[in-house]
Design a protein around this motif. Structure first.
Motif, PDB file in Angstrom:
ATOM      1  N   UNK A  96       0.829  -1.212   0.000  1.00 59.30           N
ATOM      2  CA  UNK A  96       0.000   0.000   0.000  1.00 59.30           C
ATOM      3  C   UNK A  96       0.859   1.255   0.000  1.00 59.30           C
ATOM      4  N   UNK A  97       1.886   1.266   0.854  1.00 60.82           N
ATOM      5  CA  UNK A  97       2.667   2.484   1.067  1.00 60.82           C
ATOM      6  C   UNK A  97       3.764   2.691   0.022  1.00 60.82           C
ATOM      7  N   UNK A  98       4.362   1.608  -0.458  1.00 60.45           N
ATOM      8  CA  UNK A  98       5.468   1.735  -1.427  1.00 60.45           C
ATOM      9  C   UNK A  98       5.253   0.742  -2.577  1.00 60.45           C
ATOM     10  N   UNK A  99       4.265   0.992  -3.410  1.00 62.99           N
ATOM     11  CA  UNK A  99       3.948   0.051  -4.498  1.00 62.99           C
ATOM     12  C   UNK A  99       5.052  -0.090  -5.538  1.00 62.99           C
ATOM     13  N   UNK A 100       5.946   0.897  -5.628  1.00 62.27           N
ATOM     14  CA  UNK A 100       7.015   0.836  -6.633  1.00 62.27           C
ATOM     15  C   UNK A 100       8.275   0.136  -6.137  1.00 62.27           C
ATOM     16  N   UNK A 101       8.270  -0.298  -4.888  1.00 60.26           N
ATOM     17  CA  UNK A 101       9.459  -0.919  -4.308  1.00 60.26           C
ATOM     18  C   UNK A 101       9.725  -2.273  -4.975  1.00 60.26           C
ATOM     19  N   UNK A 102      10.901  -2.467  -5.603  1.00 60.44           N
ATOM     20  CA  UNK A 102      11.158  -3.674  -6.402  1.00 60.44           C
ATOM     21  C   UNK A 102      11.722  -4.861  -5.632  1.00 60.44           C
ATOM     22  N   UNK A 103      12.154  -4.664  -4.394  1.00 54.98           N
ATOM     23  CA  UNK A 103      12.917  -5.714  -3.720  1.00 54.98           C
ATOM     24  C   UNK A 103      12.069  -6.935  -3.388  1.00 54.98           C
ATOM     25  N   UNK A 104      10.756  -6.759  -3.266  1.00 57.92           N
ATOM     26  CA  UNK A 104       9.897  -7.891  -2.932  1.00 57.92           C
ATOM     27  C   UNK A 104       9.612  -8.772  -4.145  1.00 57.92           C
ATOM     28  N   UNK A 105       9.875  -8.258  -5.334  1.00 54.22           N
ATOM     29  CA  UNK A 105       9.599  -9.004  -6.555  1.00 54.22           C
ATOM     30  C   UNK A 105      10.656 -10.089  -6.767  1.00 54.22           C
ATOM     31  N   UNK A 106      10.198 -11.257  -7.176  1.00 51.47           N
ATOM     32  CA  UNK A 106      11.101 -12.399  -7.366  1.00 51.47           C
ATOM     33  C   UNK A 106      11.745 -12.333  -8.744  1.00 51.47           C
ATOM     34  N   UNK A 107      12.712 -11.451  -8.897  1.00 49.99           N
ATOM     35  CA  UNK A 107      13.430 -11.325 -10.158  1.00 49.99           C
ATOM     36  C   UNK A 107      14.925 -11.418  -9.894  1.00 49.99           C
ATOM     37  N   UNK A 108      15.664 -11.751 -10.931  1.00 48.65           N
ATOM     38  CA  UNK A 108      17.115 -11.899 -10.784  1.00 48.65           C
ATOM     39  C   UNK A 108      17.806 -10.555 -10.579  1.00 48.65           C
ATOM     40  N   UNK A 109      17.119  -9.474 -10.911  1.00 48.10           N
ATOM     41  CA  UNK A 109      17.717  -8.140 -10.790  1.00 48.10           C
ATOM     42  C   UNK A 109      17.133  -7.351  -9.619  1.00 48.10           C
ATOM     43  N   UNK A 110      16.431  -8.032  -8.715  1.00 52.19           N
ATOM     44  CA  UNK A 110      15.723  -7.334  -7.637  1.00 52.19           C
ATOM     45  C   UNK A 110      16.665  -6.493  -6.777  1.00 52.19           C
ATOM     46  N   UNK A 111      17.844  -7.025  -6.464  1.00 54.07           N
ATOM     47  CA  UNK A 111      18.772  -6.296  -5.599  1.00 54.07           C
ATOM     48  C   UNK A 111      19.298  -5.043  -6.286  1.00 54.07           C
ATOM     49  N   UNK A 112      19.684  -5.183  -7.550  1.00 58.63           N
ATOM     50  CA  UNK A 112      20.162  -4.016  -8.298  1.00 58.63           C
ATOM     51  C   UNK A 112      19.041  -3.003  -8.502  1.00 58.63           C
ATOM     52  N   UNK A 113      17.838  -3.508  -8.743  1.00 57.60           N
ATOM     53  CA  UNK A 113      16.693  -2.608  -8.923  1.00 57.60           C
ATOM     54  C   UNK A 113      16.415  -1.820  -7.651  1.00 57.60           C
ATOM     55  N   UNK A 114      16.564  -2.478  -6.506  1.00 57.21           N
ATOM     56  CA  UNK A 114      16.321  -1.785  -5.243  1.00 57.21           C
ATOM     57  C   UNK A 114      17.373  -0.708  -5.001  1.00 57.21           C
ATOM     58  N   UNK A 115      18.614  -0.993  -5.362  1.00 57.37           N
ATOM     59  CA  UNK A 115      19.673   0.000  -5.208  1.00 57.37           C
ATOM     60  C   UNK A 115      19.381   1.227  -6.060  1.00 57.37           C
ATOM     61  N   UNK A 116      18.930   1.009  -7.292  1.00 63.93           N
ATOM     62  CA  UNK A 116      18.560   2.134  -8.155  1.00 63.93           C
ATOM     63  C   UNK A 116      17.325   2.850  -7.610  1.00 63.93           C
ATOM     64  N   UNK A 117      16.411   2.083  -7.070  1.00 61.70           N
ATOM     65  CA  UNK A 117      15.181   2.642  -6.504  1.00 61.70           C
ATOM     66  C   UNK A 117      15.498   3.598  -5.353  1.00 61.70           C
ATOM     67  N   UNK A 118      16.472   3.248  -4.532  1.00 65.84           N
ATOM     68  CA  UNK A 118      16.840   4.093  -3.390  1.00 65.84           C
ATOM     69  C   UNK A 118      17.614   5.340  -3.806  1.00 65.84           C
ATOM     70  N   UNK A 119      18.329   5.257  -4.914  1.00 66.81           N
ATOM     71  CA  UNK A 119      19.188   6.372  -5.317  1.00 66.81           C
ATOM     72  C   UNK A 119      18.605   7.206  -6.453  1.00 66.81           C
ATOM     73  N   UNK A 120      17.414   6.840  -6.927  1.00 68.53           N
ATOM     74  CA  UNK A 120      16.792   7.584  -8.024  1.00 68.53           C
ATOM     75  C   UNK A 120      15.727   8.531  -7.480  1.00 68.53           C
ATOM     76  N   UNK A 121      14.962   9.118  -8.389  1.00 69.19           N
ATOM     77  CA  UNK A 121      13.897  10.037  -7.972  1.00 69.19           C
ATOM     78  C   UNK A 121      12.809   9.323  -7.181  1.00 69.19           C
ATOM     79  N   UNK A 122      12.687   8.008  -7.369  1.00 62.54           N
ATOM     80  CA  UNK A 122      11.691   7.245  -6.622  1.00 62.54           C
ATOM     81  C   UNK A 122      12.074   7.066  -5.155  1.00 62.54           C
ATOM     82  N   UNK A 123      13.306   7.436  -4.803  1.00 60.36           N
ATOM     83  CA  UNK A 123      13.749   7.227  -3.430  1.00 60.36           C
ATOM     84  C   UNK A 123      12.923   8.040  -2.442  1.00 60.36           C
ATOM     85  N   UNK A 124      12.287   9.106  -2.930  1.00 58.99           N
ATOM     86  CA  UNK A 124      11.438   9.905  -2.045  1.00 58.99           C
ATOM     87  C   UNK A 124      10.298   9.056  -1.494  1.00 58.99           C
ATOM     88  N   UNK A 125       9.775   8.163  -2.317  1.00 50.31           N
ATOM     89  CA  UNK A 125       8.719   7.262  -1.862  1.00 50.31           C
ATOM     90  C   UNK A 125       9.222   6.392  -0.713  1.00 50.31           C
TER      91      UNK A 125
END
Length: 257
Positions: A159-188
């Motif tokens: 509900x609170x962070x629908x764009x957060x990628x780390x919960x998704x079962x993908x091979x790139x989830x960790x890298x996606x989360x790192x980008x998520x934290x350091x990009x414009x989406x990090x405000x979320x």
């Protein structure tokens, strides 16, 4: 009886170490390789991080039967969190492996406990992101994913962070989360931490962490008081013995005269 005495001594030592580390933010100066080897050996000996083959918790002197943290387990966890934040990546790795095992040995006990863990690991993770310290990411990202996996529903992340990628079962989830934290989406992510996680984590600290530290402060004060009483008694005994000796000398002088 010997085993019980050893366990009690280990518990007291763990509390002392946690109190020692909690007194300052300059953790790096207080943690040495000898310190790591000593305290980790004690925690390992107490079966703090183990789980059995079925995934159920093993019998441990640290975990209570109602799945709440015991005082020793919580102080042990805080020691590991301090090691996790250390600039030495080897110390971070040692702590990460054991926190992983601990998370898999028992369920999270409610939102506040989950928020406390997420708050601490996120703070450590954010500090290394700011310093562009990539070596620590190999340990912190999988640990962050484990915490998120175990707390995703109880913290309502969908509900609170629908764009957060780390919960998704993908091979790139960790890298996606790192980008998520350091990009414009990090405000979320930051707003989620500030608005929803930190209040819960702070309440957990006030109810579970600070009472332990207060107990240790009282214990140290009692130790200091007993030490001062002992010093006072010692000085008084020395003064009394000197006085007795002087009286004997005076008596001998009178006999001679």
């Amino acid at each position: 009886k010997i085993a019980s005495t050893y366990e009690n001594s280990c518990r007291q030592l763990i509390k002392i170490v946690d109190g020692f580390l909690s007194q300052t933010t300059e953790i790096n100066d207080r943690i040495t390789e000898n310190f790591i080897n000593g305290i980790i050996l004690i925690l390992d000996t107490m079966h703090f991080f183990e789980e059995n083959g079925t995934g159920d918790p093993v019998v441990s002197t640290f975990i209570s039967h109602n799945e709440h943290w015991t005082e020793s387990s919580l102080t042990g966890l805080n020691i590991l969190l301090n090691l996790l934040a250390h600039s030495n990546v080897l110390f971070c790795g040692i702590a990460s492996v054991r926190i992983h095992s601990l998370l898999h040995s028992r369920p999270l006990n409610g939102r506040e406990e989950a928020a406390y863990l997420l708050s601490n690991v996120n703070r450590i993770f954010s500090s290394f992101v700011q310093n562009e310290d990539c070596e620590h990411f190999a340990y912190l990202l999988p640990l962050m994913k484990t915490i998120i996996d175990k707390s995703y529903e109880i913290l309502q992340m969908n509900v609170h962070i629908p764009n957060m990628p780390l919960y998704k079962a993908t091979s790139t989830a960790l890298d996606d989360f790192l980008r998520y934290c350091s990009s414009s989406d990090s405000q979320e992510w930051q707003m989620f931490i500030q608005r929803h996680i930190e209040p819960l984590a702070e309440h957990y600290r006030s109810m579970s962490i600070r009472p332990f530290h207060m107990n240790m402060k009282i214990w140290w004060n009692n130790c200091h008081e007993m030490m001062m009483i002992g010093i006072h008694k010692r000085h008084r005994q020395i003064s009394e013995e000197k006085l007795k000796f002087q009286v004997k000398l005076d008596f001998l002088e009178l006999d001679r005269s």
